[in-house]
Design a protein around this motif. Structure first.
Motif, PDB file in Angstrom:
ATOM      1  N   THR A 181       0.704  -1.320   0.028  1.00 15.39           N
ATOM      2  CA  THR A 181       0.022   0.094   0.055  1.00 15.39           C
ATOM      3  C   THR A 181       0.674   1.197   0.035  1.00 15.39           C
ATOM      4  O   THR A 181       1.966   1.329   0.464  1.00 15.39           O
ATOM      5  CB  THR A 181      -1.078   0.100   1.226  1.00 15.39           C
ATOM      6  OG1 THR A 181      -0.049  -0.030   2.345  1.00 15.39           O
ATOM      7  CG2 THR A 181      -1.687  -1.112   0.921  1.00 15.39           C
ATOM      8  N   LYS A 217      -0.268   5.655   0.482  1.00 16.59           N
ATOM      9  CA  LYS A 217      -1.269   6.593   0.922  1.00 16.59           C
ATOM     10  C   LYS A 217      -0.443   7.849   0.367  1.00 16.59           C
ATOM     11  O   LYS A 217       0.677   8.432   0.895  1.00 16.59           O
ATOM     12  CB  LYS A 217      -1.745   6.711   2.368  1.00 16.59           C
ATOM     13  CG  LYS A 217      -2.692   7.580   2.506  1.00 16.59           C
ATOM     14  CD  LYS A 217      -3.243   7.699   3.923  1.00 16.59           C
ATOM     15  CE  LYS A 217      -4.233   8.460   4.410  1.00 16.59           C
ATOM     16  NZ  LYS A 217      -5.711   8.287   3.511  1.00 16.59           N
ATOM     17  N   ASP A 269      -4.058   4.854  -2.341  1.00 13.99           N
ATOM     18  CA  ASP A 269      -5.120   5.529  -1.592  1.00 13.99           C
ATOM     19  C   ASP A 269      -4.586   7.149  -2.272  1.00 13.99           C
ATOM     20  O   ASP A 269      -3.788   7.469  -1.546  1.00 13.99           O
ATOM     21  CB  ASP A 269      -5.189   5.388  -0.293  1.00 13.99           C
ATOM     22  CG  ASP A 269      -6.384   6.413   0.327  1.00 13.99           C
ATOM     23  OD1 ASP A 269      -6.804   7.223  -0.656  1.00 13.99           O
ATOM     24  OD2 ASP A 269      -6.799   6.372   1.274  1.00 13.99           O
ATOM     25  N   TYR A 301      -6.812   4.486  -6.326  1.00 13.68           N
ATOM     26  CA  TYR A 301      -7.798   5.281  -5.930  1.00 13.68           C
ATOM     27  C   TYR A 301      -7.568   6.741  -6.304  1.00 13.68           C
ATOM     28  O   TYR A 301      -7.417   7.617  -5.600  1.00 13.68           O
ATOM     29  CB  TYR A 301      -8.082   5.141  -4.520  1.00 13.68           C
ATOM     30  CG  TYR A 301      -9.333   5.626  -4.071  1.00 13.68           C
ATOM     31  CD1 TYR A 301     -10.632   5.246  -4.780  1.00 13.68           C
ATOM     32  CD2 TYR A 301      -9.325   6.735  -3.227  1.00 13.68           C
ATOM     33  CE1 TYR A 301     -11.773   5.855  -4.120  1.00 13.68           C
ATOM     34  CE2 TYR A 301     -10.598   7.264  -2.648  1.00 13.68           C
ATOM     35  CZ  TYR A 301     -11.826   6.755  -3.280  1.00 13.68           C
ATOM     36  OH  TYR A 301     -12.976   7.664  -2.874  1.00 13.68           O
ATOM     37  N   ILE A 345      -5.066   1.333   4.400  1.00 16.39           N
ATOM     38  CA  ILE A 345      -5.697   2.470   3.703  1.00 16.39           C
ATOM     39  C   ILE A 345      -7.385   2.145   3.799  1.00 16.39           C
ATOM     40  O   ILE A 345      -7.595   1.014   3.792  1.00 16.39           O
ATOM     41  CB  ILE A 345      -5.276   2.586   2.383  1.00 16.39           C
ATOM     42  CG1 ILE A 345      -5.064   1.630   1.650  1.00 16.39           C
ATOM     43  CG2 ILE A 345      -3.655   3.436   2.557  1.00 16.39           C
ATOM     44  CD1 ILE A 345      -4.330   1.694   0.195  1.00 16.39           C
ATOM     45  N   SER A 346      -8.072   3.052   3.506  1.00 16.50           N
ATOM     46  CA  SER A 346      -9.611   2.646   3.484  1.00 16.50           C
ATOM     47  C   SER A 346     -10.166   3.651   2.440  1.00 16.50           C
ATOM     48  O   SER A 346      -9.883   4.787   2.269  1.00 16.50           O
ATOM     49  CB  SER A 346     -10.292   2.993   4.660  1.00 16.50           C
ATOM     50  OG  SER A 346      -9.912   2.150   5.773  1.00 16.50           O
ATOM     51  N   PHE A 347     -10.884   3.037   1.465  1.00 15.67           N
ATOM     52  CA  PHE A 347     -11.609   3.730   0.241  1.00 15.67           C
ATOM     53  C   PHE A 347     -12.548   2.549  -0.295  1.00 15.67           C
ATOM     54  O   PHE A 347     -12.473   1.337  -0.041  1.00 15.67           O
ATOM     55  CB  PHE A 347     -10.613   4.420  -0.638  1.00 15.67           C
ATOM     56  CG  PHE A 347      -9.464   3.358  -1.452  1.00 15.67           C
ATOM     57  CD1 PHE A 347     -10.258   2.641  -2.627  1.00 15.67           C
ATOM     58  CD2 PHE A 347      -8.340   3.407  -0.995  1.00 15.67           C
ATOM     59  CE1 PHE A 347      -9.239   1.865  -3.058  1.00 15.67           C
ATOM     60  CE2 PHE A 347      -7.536   2.411  -1.705  1.00 15.67           C
ATOM     61  CZ  PHE A 347      -7.753   1.487  -2.674  1.00 15.67           C
ATOM     62  N   THR A 358     -11.172  -1.585   3.654  1.00 12.24           N
ATOM     63  CA  THR A 358      -9.844  -1.574   4.614  1.00 12.24           C
ATOM     64  C   THR A 358      -8.701  -2.347   3.804  1.00 12.24           C
ATOM     65  O   THR A 358      -9.141  -3.593   4.065  1.00 12.24           O
ATOM     66  CB  THR A 358     -10.069  -1.541   6.096  1.00 12.24           C
ATOM     67  OG1 THR A 358     -11.173  -0.664   6.505  1.00 12.24           O
ATOM     68  CG2 THR A 358      -9.018  -1.256   6.683  1.00 12.24           C
TER      69      THR A 358
END
Length: 163
Positions: free
Chosen positions: A38, A40, A64, A93, A131-133, A137
């Motif tokens: 990941t 961000k 993200d 994202y 990360i969350s979108f 999660t």
């Protein structure tokens, strides 16, 4: 790589997370899967550039980018580097660019859309964070499965021979 069909995976493993259906395929590979790494960041793709320059070992880079519609976070040069370094795919994202070239590369690429403007390079962002979108999660080490039907996140590698 075995053929994956995300509806069949959902049927066999109902505990997987399903991302909201806001992504489109831009890469030359429609169906892809692998372990997640990941990033961000927001309108700064410095860490994306850094990551694709490293060995991917069949992993999926999940970025993200805050869903920004104002610039692209991945283009042809970084995607070509991802291919050279063994990444299986990128899920953004945010936006990508150079989509005609992305479509010819042996790389899975899903993103919210395309944008011709490049991002900033300020060296900002975080790697290997949760990360969350899109109602999911995601953590480095999860597994991602994607095709034209959608994107799934599992907390482990799934035995696809049971699908």
């Amino acid at each position: 790589m075995p053929t994956i069909i995300t509806p069949d995976i959902c049927d066999a493993f109902p505990d997987v997370q399903v991302l909201e259906p806001t992504f489109a395929n831009f890469g030359g590979v429609d169906a892809f899967y692998g372990p997640v790494r990941t990033i961000k960041c927001f309108e700064d793709n410095s860490l994306v550039k850094q990551a694709v320059a490293e060995p991917g070992d069949g992993a999926i880079l999940v970025v993200d980018a805050g869903g920004s519609p104002r610039c692209a976070m991945l283009g042809d040069l970084l995607a070509e580097q991802a291919v050279e370094n063994g990444w299986a795919g990128v899920v953004m994202y945010g936006c990508v660019r150079d989509v005609d070239i992305l479509a010819t590369l042996p790389l899975g690429v899903q993103a919210l859309g395309c944008h011709p403007r490049k991002s900033e390079k300020r060296g900002e962002g975080q790697r290997d964070v949760t990360i969350s979108f899109a109602s999911a999660t995601i953590t480095s080490g999860n597994w991602l499965y994607a095709d034209n039907n959608g994107i799934l996140i599992a907390d482990r590698e799934l035995p696809l021979d049971q699908v």
